[in-house]
Design a protein around this motif. Sequence first.
Motif, mmCIF file in Angstrom:
data_model
loop_
_atom_site.group_PDB
_atom_site.id
_atom_site.type_symbol
_atom_site.label_atom_id
_atom_site.label_comp_id
_atom_site.label_asym_id
_atom_site.label_seq_id
_atom_site.Cartn_x
_atom_site.Cartn_y
_atom_site.Cartn_z
ATOM 1 N N ILE A 183 6.752 4.183 -28.625
ATOM 2 C CA ILE A 183 6.163 5.511 -28.449
ATOM 3 C C ILE A 183 7.046 6.363 -27.551
ATOM 4 N N ARG A 184 7.546 5.777 -26.476
ATOM 5 C CA ARG A 184 8.428 6.517 -25.555
ATOM 6 C C ARG A 184 9.724 6.944 -26.255
ATOM 7 N N LYS A 185 10.265 6.078 -27.086
ATOM 8 C CA LYS A 185 11.501 6.412 -27.806
ATOM 9 C C LYS A 185 11.262 7.565 -28.778
ATOM 10 N N ALA A 186 10.140 7.527 -29.492
ATOM 11 C CA ALA A 186 9.807 8.604 -30.427
ATOM 12 C C ALA A 186 9.635 9.925 -29.685
ATOM 13 N N ALA A 187 8.999 9.886 -28.526
ATOM 14 C CA ALA A 187 8.809 11.103 -27.733
ATOM 15 C C ALA A 187 10.152 11.645 -27.262
ATOM 16 N N GLU A 188 11.020 10.753 -26.834
ATOM 17 C CA GLU A 188 12.352 11.162 -26.378
ATOM 18 C C GLU A 188 13.130 11.823 -27.515
ATOM 19 N N GLU A 189 13.058 11.240 -28.704
ATOM 20 C CA GLU A 189 13.762 11.810 -29.858
ATOM 21 C C GLU A 189 13.199 13.179 -30.237
ATOM 22 N N ALA A 190 11.913 13.418 -29.931
ATOM 23 C CA ALA A 190 11.284 14.709 -30.230
ATOM 24 C C ALA A 190 11.418 15.669 -29.042
ATOM 25 N N ASP A 191 12.163 15.250 -28.021
ATOM 26 C CA ASP A 191 12.351 16.048 -26.807
ATOM 27 C C ASP A 191 11.009 16.382 -26.159
ATOM 28 N N ALA A 192 10.132 15.377 -26.108
ATOM 29 C CA ALA A 192 8.809 15.534 -25.509
ATOM 30 C C ALA A 192 8.680 14.586 -24.318
ATOM 31 N N ALA A 193 7.824 14.958 -23.405
ATOM 32 C CA ALA A 193 7.574 14.123 -22.230
ATOM 33 C C ALA A 193 6.204 13.462 -22.364
ATOM 34 N N ILE A 194 6.117 12.219 -21.947
ATOM 35 C CA ILE A 194 4.834 11.519 -21.931
ATOM 36 C C ILE A 194 4.324 11.560 -20.499
ATOM 37 N N VAL A 195 3.148 12.144 -20.337
ATOM 38 C CA VAL A 195 2.536 12.241 -19.021
ATOM 39 C C VAL A 195 1.613 11.057 -18.781
ATOM 40 N N LEU A 196 0.899 10.649 -19.828
ATOM 41 C CA LEU A 196 -0.077 9.576 -19.712
ATOM 42 C C LEU A 196 -0.170 8.836 -21.037
ATOM 43 N N LEU A 197 -0.164 7.515 -20.963
ATOM 44 C CA LEU A 197 -0.433 6.682 -22.139
ATOM 45 C C LEU A 197 -1.813 6.077 -21.932
ATOM 46 N N GLN A 198 -2.697 6.328 -22.874
ATOM 47 C CA GLN A 198 -4.046 5.807 -22.787
ATOM 48 C C GLN A 198 -4.340 5.036 -24.069
ATOM 49 N N ILE A 199 -5.042 3.914 -23.922
ATOM 50 C CA ILE A 199 -5.347 3.092 -25.091
ATOM 51 C C ILE A 199 -6.848 2.870 -25.229
ATOM 52 N N VAL A 200 -7.236 2.570 -26.450
ATOM 53 C CA VAL A 200 -8.564 2.062 -26.764
ATOM 54 C C VAL A 200 -8.295 0.699 -27.382
ATOM 55 N N ALA A 201 -8.913 -0.343 -26.827
ATOM 56 C CA ALA A 201 -8.620 -1.693 -27.306
ATOM 57 C C ALA A 201 -9.865 -2.565 -27.276
ATOM 58 N N ARG A 202 -9.837 -3.586 -28.119
ATOM 59 C CA ARG A 202 -10.899 -4.600 -28.141
ATOM 60 C C ARG A 202 -10.290 -5.905 -27.666
ATOM 61 N N GLY A 203 -11.008 -6.587 -26.790
ATOM 62 C CA GLY A 203 -10.505 -7.857 -26.284
ATOM 63 C C GLY A 203 -11.461 -8.463 -25.279
ATOM 64 N N ARG A 204 -10.910 -9.318 -24.439
ATOM 65 C CA ARG A 204 -11.748 -9.985 -23.444
ATOM 66 C C ARG A 204 -11.004 -10.133 -22.136
ATOM 67 N N VAL A 205 -11.754 -10.355 -21.075
ATOM 68 C CA VAL A 205 -11.193 -10.526 -19.738
ATOM 69 C C VAL A 205 -10.972 -12.011 -19.491
ATOM 70 N N ILE A 206 -9.818 -12.337 -18.911
ATOM 71 C CA ILE A 206 -9.560 -13.704 -18.467
ATOM 72 C C ILE A 206 -9.082 -13.647 -17.024
ATOM 73 N N ASP A 207 -9.281 -14.733 -16.302
ATOM 74 C CA ASP A 207 -8.813 -14.851 -14.929
ATOM 75 C C ASP A 207 -7.686 -15.861 -14.878
ATOM 76 N N GLU A 208 -6.669 -15.540 -14.100
ATOM 77 C CA GLU A 208 -5.587 -16.484 -13.801
ATOM 78 C C GLU A 208 -5.391 -16.439 -12.303
ATOM 79 N N GLY A 209 -6.074 -17.358 -11.622
ATOM 80 C CA GLY A 209 -6.058 -17.319 -10.169
ATOM 81 C C GLY A 209 -6.725 -16.034 -9.707
ATOM 82 N N PRO A 210 -6.104 -15.329 -8.765
ATOM 83 C CA PRO A 210 -6.724 -14.097 -8.265
ATOM 84 C C PRO A 210 -6.534 -12.892 -9.187
ATOM 85 N N LYS A 211 -5.744 -13.044 -10.243
ATOM 86 C CA LYS A 211 -5.459 -11.921 -11.140
ATOM 87 C C LYS A 211 -6.383 -11.943 -12.351
#
Length: 107
Positions: free
Chosen positions: A25-53
Motif C-alpha cells: 500500500i505504501r509503495k502504491a501511494a508513493e508511486e501516485a505521489d500521495a502521502a499516507i497519514v494513517l493506515l486503519q484496518i478492519v479484521a477478524r481474528g482472536r487475541v492470544i497472549d505470549e507472556g506479558p504481550k
Amino acid sequence: MIVDQRSNVVLVSYKPNTHFDPAVIRKAAEEADAAIVLLQIVARGRVIDEGPKHFFLAGEDRFLLIEPAAGAKLLPPASETLLSVVGSIDDSAEPIRLKIVQSGPAE
C-alpha cells in the motif's frame, strides 16, 4: 480498491485469509505521489497472549496489541473467541503494532 478524492481516502479490501502487507500500500501511494497519514484496518481474528504481550491473530497475520484508544471497549482475554476489530496500525517495527479503536464479536 475505492478512492474518494474529496476526502482523500483509499479503501483497499482483501479476500479472507489474504496476507496484509502495508508495504504494498505504501509503495502504491508513493508511486501516485500521495502521502499516507494513517493506515486503519478492519479484521477478524482472536487475541492470544505470549507472556506479558498480547497479540491479535487474523489469518496468517499477527499484530502486537498496543494501548487501546481512550474510551475503547476492552478486549476479552485470550481465547478462541472470534472478534471483529477496527484499529490503526504502526508498521514501522516488526511485528506490526495494532491499536484497536472498536471491537466486538465476529458475526
